[in-house]
Design an enzyme around this catalytic site. Structure first.
Site, PDB file in Angstrom:
ATOM      1  N   VAL A 134     -54.812  57.271 -15.791  1.00  0.00           N
ATOM      2  CA  VAL A 134     -53.593  56.849 -15.091  1.00  0.00           C
ATOM      3  C   VAL A 134     -53.542  57.431 -13.680  1.00  0.00           C
ATOM      4  O   VAL A 134     -52.494  57.430 -13.039  1.00  0.00           O
ATOM      5  CB  VAL A 134     -52.338  57.264 -15.893  1.00  0.00           C
ATOM      6  N   ASP A 135     -54.693  57.908 -13.175  1.00  0.00           N
ATOM      7  CA  ASP A 135     -54.725  58.661 -11.922  1.00  0.00           C
ATOM      8  C   ASP A 135     -54.974  57.818 -10.677  1.00  0.00           C
ATOM      9  O   ASP A 135     -54.982  58.349  -9.558  1.00  0.00           O
ATOM     10  CB  ASP A 135     -55.782  59.774 -12.005  1.00  0.00           C
ATOM     11  N   HIS A 161     -54.042  52.114 -19.660  1.00  0.00           N
ATOM     12  CA  HIS A 161     -52.855  52.898 -20.012  1.00  0.00           C
ATOM     13  C   HIS A 161     -51.866  53.010 -18.861  1.00  0.00           C
ATOM     14  O   HIS A 161     -50.999  53.884 -18.867  1.00  0.00           O
ATOM     15  CB  HIS A 161     -53.275  54.289 -20.494  1.00  0.00           C
ATOM     16  N   CYS A 228     -31.934  51.822 -14.350  1.00  0.00           N
ATOM     17  CA  CYS A 228     -32.315  50.633 -13.592  1.00  0.00           C
ATOM     18  C   CYS A 228     -31.089  50.011 -12.934  1.00  0.00           C
ATOM     19  O   CYS A 228     -30.062  49.781 -13.592  1.00  0.00           O
ATOM     20  CB  CYS A 228     -32.988  49.631 -14.525  1.00  0.00           C
TER      21      CYS A 228
END
Length: 334
Positions: A134-135, A161, A228
């Site tokens: 996820v980097d 992911h 949100c």
């Protein structure tokens, strides 16, 4: 009723007894084997699957390596999606630790192996990349390969992911405008004491961007992101938490890349996550070829590489991929 979710395979898998084929006992032989593997199919018919091991050279930790999170932090337990959604205290704790770690995490640069993978995609030798990480380091490496890759990397890269650079509403699924960078600025403005600790540093970072707060440190309550603005739902980093399903479109894209390939090169993963393991299993079941470069063992590798199938070597990914780059340059391919 089903039992509580458990983290799969927190311990390292045992290393393979020998490489596959058995004569690949030296780094030069491993480099040549991976080079030959990449050249054995038509251009674009090889897909690469990567895990946290490709990013350790960038300064990030992995999960199950010798210096991985499960090895060095005995009490480590990642937050589950059910906890994030349903337990406010655990959600707040996650956001505070994620805030402390994000700037350091997001400042990491692609490793040499990321750069080589991007180059293989650019020249068409590799058809695409599926990463569990996820980097965003594959994305950065691809964008740096020039304008053509800047335009097309989204077609060539599947972030299985998700990516910490984005924030998404769990209800309406809209992305947060400005992404995590903008949210990080807001969190810093709302949490000045936490910001002082973040700037001070000296925090133990995990592979997914959060950190461990030192024992004895007492901090005030953390102001976490609001809901949100469109639907009032919770927002969370656009990553797959433990116990959470992949987004359908992401799963379909990954299966499409792997389903259309003849060969799969696996780099830096123990295949502990079901989503990655299934992709390798799918290639093996339809008699595609698999090669793996990773330190330590991997889930079911005795099945995937049994009876002399495929290529399995245990050397540093950076050394192997830089060596592969050199051999391909000597052959005039790069």
């Amino acid at each position: 009723m089903p039992g509580p979710l458990r983290i799969p395979f927190p311990n390292a898998f045992p290393s393979p007894a020998s490489p596959t084929p058995p004569h690949l006992t030296t780094l030069p032989s491993a480099i040549s084997a991976i080079t030959d593997f990449l050249l054995a199919s038509p251009p674009g018919k090889t897909t690469i699957l990567t895990g946290a091991g490709i990013s350790t050279a960038s300064g990030l930790t992995d999960y199950r390596g010798p210096q991985g999170t499960y090895s060095t932090r005995t009490n480590f337990r990642p937050v589950l999606i059910t906890e994030f959604l349903n337990e406010p205290a655990k959600r707040n704790r996650y956001w505070s630790r994620a805030f402390l770690g994000y700037d350091s995490f997001s400042s990491k640069q692609p490793s040499p192996a990321h750069r080589v993978v991007a180059e293989l995609v650019k020249v068409g030798l590799v058809g695409g990349v599926v990463t569990q990480n996820v980097d965003s380091l594959h994305e950065r490496a691809m964008v740096r390969e020039g304008e053509e890759m800047r335009l097309h990397w989204r077609e060539k890269l599947v972030e299985l992911h998700g990516a910490l650079r984005e924030v998404r509403c769990v209800k309406c699924e809209e992305l947060y405008e400005g992404g995590r960078a903008k949210l990080q600025e807001w969190l810093a403005s709302q949490n000045p004491v936490w910001e002082e600790l973040r700037v001070k540093g000296d925090l133990i970072q995990g592979p997914d961007g959060d950190v461990a707060v030192p024992e004895g440190v007492r901090l005030p309550g953390f102001v976490e992101p609001g809901r949100c603005g469109g639907c009032g739902g919770l927002v969370k980093p656009d990553i797959v938490f433990f116990g959470e399903n992949l987004r359908r479109e992401v799963k379909e894209r990954a299966e499409g890349l792997v389903g259309g390939c003849e060969r799969l090169l696996v780099l830096g993963t123990s295949l502990a996550t079901l989503s990655a393991w299934r992709l390798v299993k799918r290639v093996v079941e339809r008699r595609g070829e698999v090669a793996m470069v990773t330190l330590g063992g991997a889930r079911d590798e005795q099945v995937f590489f049994g009876e002399g199938r495929g290529v399995r070597v245990e050397f540093d990914i950076q050394d192997v991929m830089v060596g592969v780059e050199g051999e391909l340059r000597n052959k005039g391919i790069l």
